[in-house]
Design an enzyme around this catalytic site. Structure first.
Site, PDB file in Angstrom:
ATOM      1  N   TYR A 126      46.969   8.090  27.697  1.00  0.00           N
ATOM      2  CA  TYR A 126      47.274   9.327  26.978  1.00  0.00           C
ATOM      3  C   TYR A 126      46.157   9.887  26.113  1.00  0.00           C
ATOM      4  O   TYR A 126      46.266  11.007  25.614  1.00  0.00           O
ATOM      5  CB  TYR A 126      48.546   9.117  26.149  1.00  0.00           C
ATOM      6  CG  TYR A 126      49.732   8.847  27.046  1.00  0.00           C
ATOM      7  CD1 TYR A 126      50.304   9.877  27.778  1.00  0.00           C
ATOM      8  CD2 TYR A 126      50.245   7.563  27.191  1.00  0.00           C
ATOM      9  CE1 TYR A 126      51.372   9.635  28.631  1.00  0.00           C
ATOM     10  CE2 TYR A 126      51.311   7.312  28.040  1.00  0.00           C
ATOM     11  CZ  TYR A 126      51.873   8.346  28.758  1.00  0.00           C
ATOM     12  OH  TYR A 126      52.923   8.112  29.609  1.00  0.00           O
ATOM     13  N   PHE A 401      61.648   5.776  21.287  1.00  0.00           N
ATOM     14  CA  PHE A 401      62.344   6.820  22.025  1.00  0.00           C
ATOM     15  C   PHE A 401      61.743   6.972  23.426  1.00  0.00           C
ATOM     16  O   PHE A 401      60.678   6.441  23.713  1.00  0.00           O
ATOM     17  CB  PHE A 401      62.266   8.158  21.278  1.00  0.00           C
ATOM     18  CG  PHE A 401      60.872   8.593  20.920  1.00  0.00           C
ATOM     19  CD1 PHE A 401      60.162   9.429  21.756  1.00  0.00           C
ATOM     20  CD2 PHE A 401      60.269   8.153  19.751  1.00  0.00           C
ATOM     21  CE1 PHE A 401      58.866   9.825  21.447  1.00  0.00           C
ATOM     22  CE2 PHE A 401      58.982   8.558  19.418  1.00  0.00           C
ATOM     23  CZ  PHE A 401      58.281   9.390  20.260  1.00  0.00           C
TER      24      PHE A 401
END
Length: 401
Positions: A126, A401
């Site tokens: 990322y 999450f």
């Protein structure tokens, strides 16, 4: 990398969900249960899911959900939490992830949200999309049999054993108070609490159901794992609003007589080892990234947090992926910042992912400069940046999450 002409990227529809669940299951090695589906659909709108298809068949997806993160100084900043990022193993190295992220981040930019966040299953993916590791977590194991507290360590008491129903009534309020003072922690929807207290057996990794210890200002959730002669108290979550709550909960955990070891994930600078007579007893077995941040709006993000010293500088923030970078005049007075685009010559230069790592105070400017991730016009510029971006409280992710 050029995307195959047969592959298209679009917003998902309700009819896509079975295929999306299969993609995610293959990518992460699990089959979703009914509680998983209930949680996902409660947190996610279908229109926030981006899907890549090959001749109409879904072969990749990514989604984002609305969150609110605490930043240094206690402000609550809107963010979009990126999750369920999956590409079918049949379509690797074909530009699918980049195409998904281009679509997803255009959607995020349209919301005006200052931050995008994710938790990364692989740390090498990322950075090229402008995300930097913004919190650090340590896996720690403690031989409980030898845990002795220093004579001057606090012993405030106040911990009680709590059943699941009572925990469900008490813990959300404690968590909310804790997350509002903890950089990196985010709001926790009721659906996520329901999932936590439901404690699906399939995800217990052979352990018991959850046990709960509560304090007026904190709580610990743990489960038992292992055999009778090698019992482990695996702490799933420990939240402490105050130092007294932290000390009291650890004294209670270390009082679990039948447990041989305690395993916990905590901030690397957690005060536990300083309260024990044996500093080496908490043994770090893994140190890793947790929350990753991408700054979507540099002025809005920098003006949201507080700072430790006054600062006058010009930042050159490079964003090779999107167009969120630029040159910004950053002025800090009495802890508050003003940030505006400028034509002035930069004093500090960095890529956007480095700013994400700096933002919550988990990584210091000096460390990033030593890695050639930040360059400064002078030692004084770097020293002031390093001091300014510090935080009074350690940055910690609230829930995955």
């Amino acid at each position: 990398m050029t995307l195959d002409s047969a592959i298209t990227v679009r917003t998902a529809t309700d009819q896509d969900w079975p295929a999306l669940e299969l993609l995610d299951a293959v990518a992460f090695g699990y089959h979703p249960t009914d509680p998983d589906r209930t949680l996902t659909r409660a947190l996610t709108r279908t229109e926030d899911v981006v899907v890549a298809t090959d001749n109409g068949t879904p072969i990749g997806l990514a989604m984002d959900l609305p969150l609110e993160f605490t930043v240094p100084g206690g402000a609550q900043v809107p963010a979009r939490g990126v999750t369920w990022v999956s590409v079918a193993p049949t379509h690797r190295r074909r530009g699918v992830l980049r195409a998904l992220f281009e679509h997803l981040h255009r959607n995020i930019a349209a919301t005006g949200t200052p931050l995008a966040a994710l938790t990364a299953s692989e740390a090498g993916i990322y950075g090229r999309f402008g995300y930097g590791p913004a919190t650090v977590a340590a896996d720690v194991t403690i031989d409980r049999r030898f845990a002795a507290f220093r004579a001057d360590a606090p012993d405030p008491g106040g911990v009680t054993l709590t059943d699941t129903q009572t925990a469900a009534e008490r813990l959300p309020d404690i968590y909310e108070r804790w997350r509002r003072i903890t950089p990196g922690a985010q709001n926790r929807p009721q659906a996520q609490w329901d999932y936590t207290f439901g404690d699906p057996e399939v995800y217990r990794d052979g352990g018991s159901a959850l046990f709960y210890l509560t304090h007026p200002d904190g709580y610990a959730m743990f489960r038992r794992r292992g055999s009778d002669d090698d019992m482990v108290a695996a702490v799933e979550e420990l939240v402490a609003v105050t130092a007294d709550a932290h000390a009291a909960l650890w004294r209670a955990l270390c009082g679990l007589d039948l447990m041989k070891r305690i395993e916990v994930t905590q901030h690397p600078d957690d005060a536990l080892r300083l309260m024990l007579t044996d500093y080496r007893l908490p043994r770090t077995t893994r140190l890793a990234d947790d929350l990753w941040l991408r700054i979507m709006d540099v002025p809005a993000a920098l003006e949201a947090r507080s700072y430790q010293v006054d600062l006058d500088t010009v930042l050159d923030v490079r964003d090779p992926y999107l167009d969120c970078g630029g040159v910004f005049a950053l002025t800090v007075r009495y802890g508050r910042a003003r940030c505006r685009r400028t034509d002035a010559a930069p004093r500090i230069s960095m890529d956007l992912d480095a700013l994400g790592s700096l933002y919550l105070g988990a990584h210091r400017a000096r460390g990033l400069a030593a890695a050639h991730r930040i360059t400064a016009a002078s030692e004084r510029d770097l020293a002031l940046l390093d001091l300014a971006f510090g935080a009074d409280r350690a940055a910690v992710l609230g829930w995955g999450f």
